[in-house]
Design an enzyme around this catalytic site. Structure first.
Site, PDB file in Angstrom:
ATOM      1  N   SER A  59       0.836  -1.208   0.000  1.00 57.74           N
ATOM      2  CA  SER A  59       0.000   0.000   0.000  1.00 57.74           C
ATOM      3  C   SER A  59       0.869   1.256   0.000  1.00 57.74           C
ATOM      4  O   SER A  59       2.010   1.233   0.456  1.00 57.74           O
ATOM      5  CB  SER A  59      -0.887   0.032   1.246  1.00 57.74           C
ATOM      6  OG  SER A  59      -1.655  -1.133   1.336  1.00 57.74           O
TER       7      SER A  59
HETATM    8  N1  SAH Z   1      -0.022  -5.186   4.212  1.00 51.90           N
HETATM    9  C1  SAH Z   1       0.748  -5.425   2.993  1.00 51.90           C
HETATM   10  C2  SAH Z   1      -0.037  -5.171   1.730  1.00 51.90           C
HETATM   11  C3  SAH Z   1      -0.890  -6.280   1.469  1.00 51.90           C
HETATM   12  S1  SAH Z   1      -1.607  -6.527  -0.101  1.00 51.90           S
HETATM   13  C4  SAH Z   1       2.042  -4.669   2.949  1.00 51.90           C
HETATM   14  O1  SAH Z   1       2.305  -3.872   3.849  1.00 51.90           O
HETATM   15  O2  SAH Z   1       2.797  -4.894   2.011  1.00 51.90           O
HETATM   16  C5  SAH Z   1      -2.809  -7.688   0.474  1.00 51.90           C
HETATM   17  C6  SAH Z   1      -2.274  -9.029   0.833  1.00 51.90           C
HETATM   18  O3  SAH Z   1      -3.370  -9.788   1.354  1.00 51.90           O
HETATM   19  C7  SAH Z   1      -1.718  -9.828  -0.342  1.00 51.90           C
HETATM   20  O4  SAH Z   1      -0.400 -10.211  -0.071  1.00 51.90           O
HETATM   21  C8  SAH Z   1      -2.656 -11.046  -0.434  1.00 51.90           C
HETATM   22  O5  SAH Z   1      -2.001 -12.228  -0.813  1.00 51.90           O
HETATM   23  C9  SAH Z   1      -3.168 -11.127   0.989  1.00 51.90           C
HETATM   24  N2  SAH Z   1      -4.426 -11.857   1.188  1.00 51.90           N
HETATM   25  C10 SAH Z   1      -5.555 -11.840   0.448  1.00 51.90           C
HETATM   26  N3  SAH Z   1      -6.488 -12.655   1.003  1.00 51.90           N
HETATM   27  C11 SAH Z   1      -5.935 -13.172   2.130  1.00 51.90           C
HETATM   28  C12 SAH Z   1      -6.385 -14.070   3.150  1.00 51.90           C
HETATM   29  N4  SAH Z   1      -7.609 -14.595   3.138  1.00 51.90           N
HETATM   30  N5  SAH Z   1      -5.543 -14.375   4.150  1.00 51.90           N
HETATM   31  C13 SAH Z   1      -4.297 -13.854   4.201  1.00 51.90           C
HETATM   32  N6  SAH Z   1      -3.807 -13.005   3.274  1.00 51.90           N
HETATM   33  C14 SAH Z   1      -4.610 -12.654   2.257  1.00 51.90           C
END
Ligand code: SAH
Length: 219
Positions: A59
């Site tokens: 993000s």
């Molecule tokens: N917080 C992160 C950005 C995340 S992008 C950072 O600081 O970089 C969102 C993430 O959520 C992705 O890596 C995706 O794989 C994950 N995601 C999506 N659905 C999910 C689930 N049910 N459980 C765990 N992770 C999930």
């Protein structure tokens, strides 16, 4: 300090968005360039989301900062993050909750869980645990949580997350598919839930049991 000028400029631009000094201090200290693929390192302090592979993004710093402020993070809290991604958001939260706090961050893509874990260790964050799994069902092992930060957009608020939030706790989560909004959810001391729409946002989808269908975005 590496990228000192770029970090100074980033903090300056976030201060203009009225981000708290406590969060600004954490943003200043976390080496974002370590949490992005090395080809993006020189752009790490620009206030934009960046590609981290596997069709996922880290993000933009202002979104991370805004979520930290909405969560009213403070020292010693027990925190659950859904979507570890690069590990950057967890690192910023870890700076704020300090050594007496704990962050449990769930990631469903194994390669990203490994990436986040490695980066967090390298940057010295020993109070963050990255767990491979479906975060849409939460992580009952360390519940209840003072704060829950969801960084992928859900079709609706996953019930297990509401259950794993402490009375008096706060959760932020994006909801929606084509149009998404960021919600601030508070659980009162007697367990009542209030939900406030903060603003429109763009996140990758939350997949899994209480998320969108895995086939929709599984890459
Ligand atoms: N917080 C992160 C950005 C995340 S992008 C950072 O600081 O970089 C969102 C993430 O959520 C992705 O890596 C995706 O794989 C994950 N995601 C999506 N659905 C999910 C689930 N049910 N459980 C765990 N992770 C999930």
């Amino acid at each position: 300090m590496e990228y000192e000028r770029e970090r100074t400029n980033l903090v300056k631009s976030l201060r203009e968005r009225r981000i708290s000094e406590r969060t600004l201090d954490a943003i200043w200290r976390v080496p974002r360039h370590l949490f992005v693929p090395s080809v993006h390192a020189s752009n790490a302090y620009i206030d934009k989301p960046l590609n981290i592979g596997h069709a996922q993004t880290i993000s933009a710093p202002h979104m991370v900062a805004m979520m930290c402020d909405l969560l009213e993070l403070c020292e010693g809290q027990n925190i659950l993050e859904i979507g570890a991604g690069s590990g950057y958001n967890a690192a910023v939260m870890a700076e704020i909750v300090g050594k007496t706090g704990n962050i449990y961050s769930i990631e469903r893509i194994e390669k990203l869980a490994d990436f986040a874990r490695e980066k967090l260790i390298r940057a010295g964050y020993s109070n963050v645990e990255v767990i491979l799994g479906d975060g849409s069902i939460g992580y009952p092992q360390q519940a209840p949580y003072d704060r829950i930060c969801v960084t992928a957009s859900a079709p609706e608020t996953p019930k297990p997350l509401l259950e794993q939030l402490k009375n008096g706790g706060i959760m932020v989560l994006p909801e929606g598919e084509t149009y998404q909004d960021l919600y601030l959810i508070k659980k009162s001391m007697d367990g009542k839930i209030t939900k406030k729409n903060v603003c429109g946002v763009i996140f990758v989808p939350l997949l899994g049991e209480h998320g969108f269908n895995v086939f929709m975005g599984n890459r």
